[in-house]
Write a protein that holds these residues in place. Structure first.
Motif, PDB file in Angstrom:
ATOM      1  N   THR A  71       0.835  -1.198   0.000  1.00  0.00           N
ATOM      2  CA  THR A  71       0.000   0.000   0.000  1.00  0.00           C
ATOM      3  C   THR A  71       0.871   1.250   0.000  1.00  0.00           C
ATOM      4  O   THR A  71       0.594   2.212  -0.723  1.00  0.00           O
ATOM      5  CB  THR A  71      -0.949   0.011   1.214  1.00  0.00           C
ATOM      6  N   GLU A  72       1.944   1.244   0.772  1.00  0.00           N
ATOM      7  CA  GLU A  72       2.864   2.382   0.782  1.00  0.00           C
ATOM      8  C   GLU A  72       3.472   2.611  -0.588  1.00  0.00           C
ATOM      9  O   GLU A  72       3.642   3.744  -1.025  1.00  0.00           O
ATOM     10  CB  GLU A  72       3.977   2.149   1.801  1.00  0.00           C
ATOM     11  N   LYS A  73       3.794   1.550  -1.285  1.00  0.00           N
ATOM     12  CA  LYS A  73       4.471   1.666  -2.574  1.00  0.00           C
ATOM     13  C   LYS A  73       3.537   2.009  -3.727  1.00  0.00           C
ATOM     14  O   LYS A  73       3.994   2.411  -4.779  1.00  0.00           O
ATOM     15  CB  LYS A  73       5.210   0.371  -2.881  1.00  0.00           C
ATOM     16  N   TYR A  74       2.237   1.830  -3.533  1.00  0.00           N
ATOM     17  CA  TYR A  74       1.293   2.083  -4.618  1.00  0.00           C
ATOM     18  C   TYR A  74       0.608   3.436  -4.526  1.00  0.00           C
ATOM     19  O   TYR A  74      -0.369   3.686  -5.210  1.00  0.00           O
ATOM     20  CB  TYR A  74       0.237   0.966  -4.672  1.00  0.00           C
ATOM     21  N   ARG A  75       1.117   4.326  -3.719  1.00  0.00           N
ATOM     22  CA  ARG A  75       0.516   5.656  -3.621  1.00  0.00           C
ATOM     23  C   ARG A  75       0.938   6.504  -4.809  1.00  0.00           C
ATOM     24  O   ARG A  75       2.022   6.368  -5.346  1.00  0.00           O
ATOM     25  CB  ARG A  75       0.962   6.339  -2.338  1.00  0.00           C
ATOM     26  N   ASP A  76       0.058   7.414  -5.198  1.00  0.00           N
ATOM     27  CA  ASP A  76       0.335   8.390  -6.251  1.00  0.00           C
ATOM     28  C   ASP A  76       0.273   9.780  -5.640  1.00  0.00           C
ATOM     29  O   ASP A  76      -0.159   9.955  -4.512  1.00  0.00           O
ATOM     30  CB  ASP A  76      -0.701   8.306  -7.365  1.00  0.00           C
ATOM     31  N   PHE A  77       0.667  10.762  -6.425  1.00  0.00           N
ATOM     32  CA  PHE A  77       0.571  12.139  -5.968  1.00  0.00           C
ATOM     33  C   PHE A  77      -0.651  12.796  -6.574  1.00  0.00           C
ATOM     34  O   PHE A  77      -0.932  12.644  -7.749  1.00  0.00           O
ATOM     35  CB  PHE A  77       1.840  12.915  -6.352  1.00  0.00           C
ATOM     36  N   ASP A  78      -1.385  13.546  -5.757  1.00  0.00           N
ATOM     37  CA  ASP A  78      -2.607  14.205  -6.173  1.00  0.00           C
ATOM     38  C   ASP A  78      -2.793  15.406  -5.275  1.00  0.00           C
ATOM     39  O   ASP A  78      -2.810  15.279  -4.054  1.00  0.00           O
ATOM     40  CB  ASP A  78      -3.780  13.230  -6.031  1.00  0.00           C
ATOM     41  N   SER A  79      -2.915  16.612  -5.866  1.00  0.00           N
ATOM     42  CA  SER A  79      -3.016  17.816  -5.046  1.00  0.00           C
ATOM     43  C   SER A  79      -4.462  18.270  -4.845  1.00  0.00           C
ATOM     44  O   SER A  79      -4.701  19.322  -4.284  1.00  0.00           O
ATOM     45  CB  SER A  79      -2.200  18.944  -5.689  1.00  0.00           C
ATOM     46  N   THR A  80      -5.429  17.503  -5.292  1.00  0.00           N
ATOM     47  CA  THR A  80      -6.826  17.880  -5.119  1.00  0.00           C
ATOM     48  C   THR A  80      -7.265  17.662  -3.680  1.00  0.00           C
ATOM     49  O   THR A  80      -6.630  16.953  -2.909  1.00  0.00           O
ATOM     50  CB  THR A  80      -7.737  17.050  -6.047  1.00  0.00           C
ATOM     51  N   LYS A  81      -8.405  18.274  -3.341  1.00  0.00           N
ATOM     52  CA  LYS A  81      -8.952  18.108  -1.996  1.00  0.00           C
ATOM     53  C   LYS A  81      -9.293  16.643  -1.728  1.00  0.00           C
ATOM     54  O   LYS A  81      -9.032  16.124  -0.651  1.00  0.00           O
ATOM     55  CB  LYS A  81     -10.197  18.985  -1.834  1.00  0.00           C
ATOM     56  N   SER A  82      -9.855  15.964  -2.730  1.00  0.00           N
ATOM     57  CA  SER A  82     -10.175  14.545  -2.544  1.00  0.00           C
ATOM     58  C   SER A  82      -8.902  13.713  -2.416  1.00  0.00           C
ATOM     59  O   SER A  82      -8.889  12.705  -1.722  1.00  0.00           O
ATOM     60  CB  SER A  82     -11.035  14.022  -3.700  1.00  0.00           C
ATOM     61  N   GLY A  83      -7.841  14.147  -3.060  1.00  0.00           N
ATOM     62  CA  GLY A  83      -6.555  13.453  -2.940  1.00  0.00           C
ATOM     63  C   GLY A  83      -6.033  13.499  -1.524  1.00  0.00           C
ATOM     64  O   GLY A  83      -5.491  12.519  -1.012  1.00  0.00           O
ATOM     65  N   ALA A  84      -6.203  14.632  -0.846  1.00  0.00           N
ATOM     66  CA  ALA A  84      -5.764  14.761   0.542  1.00  0.00           C
ATOM     67  C   ALA A  84      -6.569  13.827   1.444  1.00  0.00           C
ATOM     68  O   ALA A  84      -6.020  13.188   2.340  1.00  0.00           O
ATOM     69  CB  ALA A  84      -5.902  16.207   1.007  1.00  0.00           C
ATOM     70  N   ALA A  85      -7.862  13.746   1.195  1.00  0.00           N
ATOM     71  CA  ALA A  85      -8.710  12.849   1.991  1.00  0.00           C
ATOM     72  C   ALA A  85      -8.317  11.395   1.752  1.00  0.00           C
ATOM     73  O   ALA A  85      -8.254  10.595   2.693  1.00  0.00           O
ATOM     74  CB  ALA A  85     -10.179  13.069   1.649  1.00  0.00           C
ATOM     75  N   ASP A  86      -8.045  11.048   0.498  1.00  0.00           N
ATOM     76  CA  ASP A  86      -7.630   9.682   0.174  1.00  0.00           C
ATOM     77  C   ASP A  86      -6.300   9.352   0.842  1.00  0.00           C
ATOM     78  O   ASP A  86      -6.099   8.237   1.328  1.00  0.00           O
ATOM     79  CB  ASP A  86      -7.496   9.489  -1.336  1.00  0.00           C
ATOM     80  N   ALA A  87      -5.379  10.320   0.880  1.00  0.00           N
ATOM     81  CA  ALA A  87      -4.078  10.090   1.508  1.00  0.00           C
ATOM     82  C   ALA A  87      -4.234   9.799   2.991  1.00  0.00           C
ATOM     83  O   ALA A  87      -3.579   8.906   3.527  1.00  0.00           O
ATOM     84  CB  ALA A  87      -3.174  11.302   1.294  1.00  0.00           C
ATOM     85  N   ALA A  88      -5.111  10.527   3.647  1.00  0.00           N
ATOM     86  CA  ALA A  88      -5.353  10.280   5.078  1.00  0.00           C
ATOM     87  C   ALA A  88      -5.938   8.896   5.292  1.00  0.00           C
ATOM     88  O   ALA A  88      -5.577   8.199   6.239  1.00  0.00           O
ATOM     89  CB  ALA A  88      -6.285  11.345   5.634  1.00  0.00           C
ATOM     90  N   GLU A  89      -6.830   8.488   4.399  1.00  0.00           N
ATOM     91  CA  GLU A  89      -7.431   7.156   4.507  1.00  0.00           C
ATOM     92  C   GLU A  89      -6.384   6.066   4.305  1.00  0.00           C
ATOM     93  O   GLU A  89      -6.381   5.056   4.999  1.00  0.00           O
ATOM     94  CB  GLU A  89      -8.545   7.004   3.470  1.00  0.00           C
ATOM     95  N   VAL A  90      -5.467   6.278   3.364  1.00  0.00           N
ATOM     96  CA  VAL A  90      -4.407   5.300   3.120  1.00  0.00           C
ATOM     97  C   VAL A  90      -3.486   5.192   4.324  1.00  0.00           C
ATOM     98  O   VAL A  90      -3.089   4.093   4.714  1.00  0.00           O
ATOM     99  CB  VAL A  90      -3.617   5.651   1.845  1.00  0.00           C
ATOM    100  N   GLU A  91      -3.135   6.321   4.939  1.00  0.00           N
ATOM    101  CA  GLU A  91      -2.298   6.288   6.140  1.00  0.00           C
ATOM    102  C   GLU A  91      -2.966   5.473   7.233  1.00  0.00           C
ATOM    103  O   GLU A  91      -2.318   4.685   7.917  1.00  0.00           O
ATOM    104  CB  GLU A  91      -1.999   7.706   6.642  1.00  0.00           C
ATOM    105  N   THR A  92      -4.277   5.648   7.384  1.00  0.00           N
ATOM    106  CA  THR A  92      -5.024   4.880   8.379  1.00  0.00           C
ATOM    107  C   THR A  92      -4.969   3.397   8.055  1.00  0.00           C
ATOM    108  O   THR A  92      -4.776   2.561   8.939  1.00  0.00           O
ATOM    109  CB  THR A  92      -6.491   5.371   8.427  1.00  0.00           C
ATOM    110  N   THR A  93      -5.112   3.037   6.779  1.00  0.00           N
ATOM    111  CA  THR A  93      -5.062   1.635   6.358  1.00  0.00           C
ATOM    112  C   THR A  93      -3.688   1.038   6.634  1.00  0.00           C
ATOM    113  O   THR A  93      -3.582  -0.075   7.156  1.00  0.00           O
ATOM    114  CB  THR A  93      -5.390   1.519   4.849  1.00  0.00           C
ATOM    115  N   ILE A  94      -2.640   1.752   6.303  1.00  0.00           N
ATOM    116  CA  ILE A  94      -1.280   1.269   6.534  1.00  0.00           C
ATOM    117  C   ILE A  94      -1.041   1.061   8.022  1.00  0.00           C
ATOM    118  O   ILE A  94      -0.517   0.026   8.444  1.00  0.00           O
ATOM    119  CB  ILE A  94      -0.247   2.237   5.923  1.00  0.00           C
ATOM    120  N   ASP A  95      -1.440   2.054   8.820  1.00  0.00           N
ATOM    121  CA  ASP A  95      -1.274   1.942  10.280  1.00  0.00           C
ATOM    122  C   ASP A  95      -2.065   0.759  10.830  1.00  0.00           C
ATOM    123  O   ASP A  95      -1.576   0.019  11.689  1.00  0.00           O
ATOM    124  CB  ASP A  95      -1.720   3.230  10.971  1.00  0.00           C
ATOM    125  N   ALA A  96      -3.293   0.567  10.349  1.00  0.00           N
ATOM    126  CA  ALA A  96      -4.123  -0.545  10.816  1.00  0.00           C
ATOM    127  C   ALA A  96      -3.498  -1.881  10.431  1.00  0.00           C
ATOM    128  O   ALA A  96      -3.503  -2.829  11.224  1.00  0.00           O
ATOM    129  CB  ALA A  96      -5.541  -0.431  10.243  1.00  0.00           C
TER     130      ALA A  96
END
Length: 163
Positions: A115-140
């Motif tokens: 999951t860490e390796k499959y992240r992309d870069f996105d500067s949109t507002k939805s991209g920021a929300a998705d990034a937070a969700e991915v961090e939560t998934t990785i931590d979980a």
């Protein structure tokens, strides 16, 4: 901002599927081998995770779990326990809970790595929300792996101290 593109397993046909032996990652004799097809299904890897990438992530996770359990394993081996499967433990669903815990630790560490390796870069507002969700998934995923390792060793999941 980082965001996450869904990871979906490619469709494997008889022509594109790797040989059966490539779907099993052999482990050291004391711990069970890991079935990549089972891992892919169990942790719902969605997207474009190739078998080669999955195998690499599984090997790294196996190594990490094996190293963490080395000190716990040594006295068991010294008393004649030849493998994790031989360790006395409850059986649920016809399988030792210790084997299930080991797989859980490996599977979730591998998924966190992927999951860490499959992240992309996105500067949109939805991209920021998705990034937070991915961090939560990785931590979980990392938490689930640590809990499985602690459960194997009989160590409490939480330590609380008064300061």
């Amino acid at each position: 901002m980082t965001t996450f593109n869904a990871i979906e397993a490619p469709t494997l046909t008889p022509e594109t599927a790797p040989p059966a032996g490539e779907l099993i990652v052999a482990n050291v004799a004391w711990f069970p081998s890991i079935d990549l097809a089972h891992m892919r299904e169990a942790v719902r890897l969605v997207g474009t995770v190739t078998t080669a990438r999955l195998r690499d992530a599984a090997i790294a996770a196996i190594d990490e779990v094996n190293r963490e359990l080395q000190a716990w394993r040594a006295p068991l081996e010294a008393t004649g326990v030849a493998s994790l499967a031989e360790l006395p433990a409850d059986e649920i669903g016809g399988e030792s809970v210790q084997l299930a815990r080991y797989r859980r630790a490996v599977y979730f560490l591998a998924r966190a790595d992927l999951t860490e390796k499959y992240r992309d870069f996105d500067s949109t507002k939805s991209g920021a929300a998705d990034a937070a969700e991915v961090e939560t998934t990785i931590d979980a995923d990392r938490r689930n792996a640590r809990q499985a390792i602690n459960d194997m060793r009989g160590v409490a999941r939480t330590t609380i101290e008064l300061i």
